[in-house]
Write a protein that holds these residues in place. Structure first.
Motif, PDB file in Angstrom:
ATOM      1  N   ARG A   1     -40.220-104.259-129.546  1.00  0.00           N
ATOM      2  CA  ARG A   1     -38.850-104.326-129.025  1.00  0.00           C
ATOM      3  C   ARG A   1     -37.842-104.371-130.166  1.00  0.00           C
ATOM      4  O   ARG A   1     -36.825-103.670-130.147  1.00  0.00           O
ATOM      5  N   ALA A   2     -38.104-105.181-131.178  1.00  0.00           N
ATOM      6  CA  ALA A   2     -37.182-105.284-132.310  1.00  0.00           C
ATOM      7  C   ALA A   2     -37.107-103.963-133.075  1.00  0.00           C
ATOM      8  O   ALA A   2     -36.020-103.533-133.487  1.00  0.00           O
ATOM      9  N   GLN A   3     -38.255-103.302-133.241  1.00  0.00           N
ATOM     10  CA  GLN A   3     -38.260-102.019-133.940  1.00  0.00           C
ATOM     11  C   GLN A   3     -37.517-100.952-133.138  1.00  0.00           C
ATOM     12  O   GLN A   3     -36.772-100.143-133.703  1.00  0.00           O
ATOM     13  N   ALA A   4     -37.702-100.938-131.830  1.00  0.00           N
ATOM     14  CA  ALA A   4     -37.014 -99.962-130.984  1.00  0.00           C
ATOM     15  C   ALA A   4     -35.506-100.189-131.003  1.00  0.00           C
ATOM     16  O   ALA A   4     -34.728 -99.227-131.067  1.00  0.00           O
ATOM     17  N   ASP A   5     -35.080-101.446-130.966  1.00  0.00           N
ATOM     18  CA  ASP A   5     -33.654-101.755-131.045  1.00  0.00           C
ATOM     19  C   ASP A   5     -33.076-101.273-132.373  1.00  0.00           C
ATOM     20  O   ASP A   5     -31.975-100.717-132.412  1.00  0.00           O
ATOM     21  N   ALA A   6     -33.802-101.494-133.456  1.00  0.00           N
ATOM     22  CA  ALA A   6     -33.320-101.072-134.773  1.00  0.00           C
ATOM     23  C   ALA A   6     -33.287 -99.556-134.891  1.00  0.00           C
ATOM     24  O   ALA A   6     -32.385 -99.003-135.515  1.00  0.00           O
ATOM     25  N   ALA A   7     -34.245 -98.875-134.287  1.00  0.00           N
ATOM     26  CA  ALA A   7     -34.243 -97.415-134.336  1.00  0.00           C
ATOM     27  C   ALA A   7     -33.113 -96.833-133.494  1.00  0.00           C
ATOM     28  O   ALA A   7     -32.511 -95.818-133.864  1.00  0.00           O
ATOM     29  N   ARG A   8     -32.826 -97.472-132.389  1.00  0.00           N
ATOM     30  CA  ARG A   8     -31.771 -97.001-131.489  1.00  0.00           C
ATOM     31  C   ARG A   8     -30.396 -97.150-132.128  1.00  0.00           C
ATOM     32  O   ARG A   8     -29.550 -96.279-132.023  1.00  0.00           O
ATOM     33  N   GLU A   9     -30.173 -98.292-132.763  1.00  0.00           N
ATOM     34  CA  GLU A   9     -28.877 -98.576-133.385  1.00  0.00           C
ATOM     35  C   GLU A   9     -29.131 -99.281-134.729  1.00  0.00           C
ATOM     36  O   GLU A   9     -29.238-100.504-134.788  1.00  0.00           O
ATOM     37  N   PRO A  10     -29.251 -98.515-135.809  1.00  0.00           N
ATOM     38  CA  PRO A  10     -29.663 -99.090-137.095  1.00  0.00           C
ATOM     39  C   PRO A  10     -28.546 -99.813-137.853  1.00  0.00           C
ATOM     40  O   PRO A  10     -28.129 -99.409-138.924  1.00  0.00           O
ATOM     41  N   THR A  11     -28.087-100.899-137.291  1.00  0.00           N
ATOM     42  CA  THR A  11     -27.109-101.736-137.985  1.00  0.00           C
ATOM     43  C   THR A  11     -27.857-102.710-138.901  1.00  0.00           C
ATOM     44  O   THR A  11     -29.044-102.996-138.675  1.00  0.00           O
ATOM     45  N   PRO A  12     -27.200-103.227-139.920  1.00  0.00           N
ATOM     46  CA  PRO A  12     -27.890-104.180-140.802  1.00  0.00           C
ATOM     47  C   PRO A  12     -28.470-105.387-140.061  1.00  0.00           C
ATOM     48  O   PRO A  12     -29.577-105.834-140.366  1.00  0.00           O
ATOM     49  N   ALA A  13     -27.750-105.900-139.082  1.00  0.00           N
ATOM     50  CA  ALA A  13     -28.243-107.072-138.348  1.00  0.00           C
ATOM     51  C   ALA A  13     -29.507-106.733-137.563  1.00  0.00           C
ATOM     52  O   ALA A  13     -30.470-107.512-137.544  1.00  0.00           O
ATOM     53  N   ARG A  14     -29.520-105.571-136.914  1.00  0.00           N
ATOM     54  CA  ARG A  14     -30.711-105.189-136.144  1.00  0.00           C
ATOM     55  C   ARG A  14     -31.895-104.892-137.056  1.00  0.00           C
ATOM     56  O   ARG A  14     -33.037-105.220-136.724  1.00  0.00           O
ATOM     57  N   LEU A  15     -31.625-104.278-138.197  1.00  0.00           N
ATOM     58  CA  LEU A  15     -32.708-104.017-139.144  1.00  0.00           C
ATOM     59  C   LEU A  15     -33.274-105.319-139.697  1.00  0.00           C
ATOM     60  O   LEU A  15     -34.489-105.456-139.850  1.00  0.00           O
ATOM     61  N   GLN A  16     -32.407-106.277-139.962  1.00  0.00           N
ATOM     62  CA  GLN A  16     -32.875-107.573-140.444  1.00  0.00           C
ATOM     63  C   GLN A  16     -33.721-108.272-139.380  1.00  0.00           C
ATOM     64  O   GLN A  16     -34.756-108.866-139.686  1.00  0.00           O
ATOM     65  N   ARG A  17     -33.286-108.186-138.114  1.00  0.00           N
ATOM     66  CA  ARG A  17     -34.088-108.779-137.028  1.00  0.00           C
ATOM     67  C   ARG A  17     -35.437-108.085-136.892  1.00  0.00           C
ATOM     68  O   ARG A  17     -36.451-108.739-136.633  1.00  0.00           O
ATOM     69  N   ALA A  18     -35.456-106.757-137.074  1.00  0.00           N
ATOM     70  CA  ALA A  18     -36.714-106.018-136.963  1.00  0.00           C
ATOM     71  C   ALA A  18     -37.682-106.419-138.074  1.00  0.00           C
ATOM     72  O   ALA A  18     -38.880-106.602-137.827  1.00  0.00           O
ATOM     73  N   VAL A  19     -37.173-106.558-139.276  1.00  0.00           N
ATOM     74  CA  VAL A  19     -38.025-106.982-140.394  1.00  0.00           C
ATOM     75  C   VAL A  19     -38.526-108.403-140.160  1.00  0.00           C
ATOM     76  O   VAL A  19     -39.710-108.702-140.355  1.00  0.00           O
ATOM     77  N   GLY A  20     -37.634-109.278-139.729  1.00  0.00           N
ATOM     78  CA  GLY A  20     -38.043-110.656-139.443  1.00  0.00           C
ATOM     79  C   GLY A  20     -39.083-110.731-138.347  1.00  0.00           C
ATOM     80  O   GLY A  20     -40.044-111.493-138.441  1.00  0.00           O
ATOM     81  N   ALA A  21     -38.905-109.915-137.296  1.00  0.00           N
ATOM     82  CA  ALA A  21     -39.897-109.894-136.208  1.00  0.00           C
ATOM     83  C   ALA A  21     -41.233-109.387-136.723  1.00  0.00           C
ATOM     84  O   ALA A  21     -42.295-109.885-136.326  1.00  0.00           O
ATOM     85  N   GLY A  22     -41.193-108.406-137.625  1.00  0.00           N
ATOM     86  CA  GLY A  22     -42.439-107.886-138.193  1.00  0.00           C
ATOM     87  C   GLY A  22     -43.162-108.916-139.036  1.00  0.00           C
ATOM     88  O   GLY A  22     -44.383-109.062-138.963  1.00  0.00           O
ATOM     89  N   VAL A  23     -42.406-109.659-139.825  1.00  0.00           N
ATOM     90  CA  VAL A  23     -43.011-110.698-140.668  1.00  0.00           C
ATOM     91  C   VAL A  23     -43.585-111.815-139.805  1.00  0.00           C
ATOM     92  O   VAL A  23     -44.739-112.224-139.973  1.00  0.00           O
ATOM     93  N   LEU A  24     -42.796-112.306-138.858  1.00  0.00           N
ATOM     94  CA  LEU A  24     -43.290-113.370-137.986  1.00  0.00           C
ATOM     95  C   LEU A  24     -44.383-112.860-137.050  1.00  0.00           C
ATOM     96  O   LEU A  24     -45.233-113.633-136.599  1.00  0.00           O
ATOM     97  N   GLY A  25     -44.361-111.568-136.757  1.00  0.00           N
ATOM     98  CA  GLY A  25     -45.380-110.978-135.895  1.00  0.00           C
ATOM     99  C   GLY A  25     -46.771-110.978-136.501  1.00  0.00           C
ATOM    100  O   GLY A  25     -47.759-110.787-135.798  1.00  0.00           O
ATOM    101  N   LEU A  26     -46.845-111.204-137.802  1.00  0.00           N
ATOM    102  CA  LEU A  26     -48.167-111.282-138.428  1.00  0.00           C
ATOM    103  C   LEU A  26     -48.961-112.481-137.928  1.00  0.00           C
ATOM    104  O   LEU A  26     -50.191-112.473-137.965  1.00  0.00           O
ATOM    105  N   ILE A  27     -48.260-113.495-137.438  1.00  0.00           N
ATOM    106  CA  ILE A  27     -48.959-114.697-136.951  1.00  0.00           C
ATOM    107  C   ILE A  27     -49.803-114.370-135.717  1.00  0.00           C
ATOM    108  O   ILE A  27     -51.014-114.637-135.718  1.00  0.00           O
ATOM    109  N   PRO A  28     -49.251-113.792-134.631  1.00  0.00           N
ATOM    110  CA  PRO A  28     -50.122-113.463-133.504  1.00  0.00           C
ATOM    111  C   PRO A  28     -51.107-112.341-133.827  1.00  0.00           C
ATOM    112  O   PRO A  28     -52.186-112.277-133.243  1.00  0.00           O
ATOM    113  N   LEU A  29     -50.756-111.485-134.786  1.00  0.00           N
ATOM    114  CA  LEU A  29     -51.685-110.431-135.181  1.00  0.00           C
ATOM    115  C   LEU A  29     -52.929-111.033-135.842  1.00  0.00           C
ATOM    116  O   LEU A  29     -54.060-110.650-135.535  1.00  0.00           O
ATOM    117  N   GLU A  30     -52.720-111.997-136.727  1.00  0.00           N
ATOM    118  CA  GLU A  30     -53.850-112.692-137.351  1.00  0.00           C
ATOM    119  C   GLU A  30     -54.649-113.478-136.315  1.00  0.00           C
ATOM    120  O   GLU A  30     -55.881-113.508-136.353  1.00  0.00           O
TER     121      GLU A  30
END
Length: 93
Positions: free
Chosen positions: A31-60
């Motif tokens: 969802r965060a990646q799709a939002d950032a791709a749809r509207e690539p503002t700095p805030a959305r890109l930062q949220r997408a990166v943060g979601a990806g980093v924190l997403g490593l926890i459920p992935l592990e």
């Protein structure tokens, strides 16, 4: 990374738990990646990166559950809400 985890989960013993954790990862990060791709503002890109980093926890946790280590997977997964709460106060990256 998610594709490798997905393949490992499909071949795993702890399949239901692993699939649930992988689904949580895909939903939140996707969802965060799709939002950032749809509207690539700095805030959305930062949220997408943060979601990806924190997403490593459920992935592990999904990888652990896929190997049948359900107790360690639950321990790792239980850290995810705490990390997300802490991320509101500090930047993730």
């Amino acid at each position: 990374t998610a594709a490798v985890t997905g393949a490992a989960v499909l071949l795993s013993r702890g399949r239901p738990a692993a699939l649930g954790l992988l689904g949580a990862y895909a939903t939140v990060v996707g969802r965060a990646q799709a939002d950032a791709a749809r509207e690539p503002t700095p805030a959305r890109l930062q949220r997408a990166v943060g979601a990806g980093v924190l997403g490593l926890i459920p992935l592990e946790a999904a990888l652990l559950a896929g190997r049948g280590a359900l107790a360690p997977a639950a321990g790792v997964a239980s850290l995810w809400p705490l990390a997300r709460r802490a991320a509101r106060r500090r930047t993730v990256t």
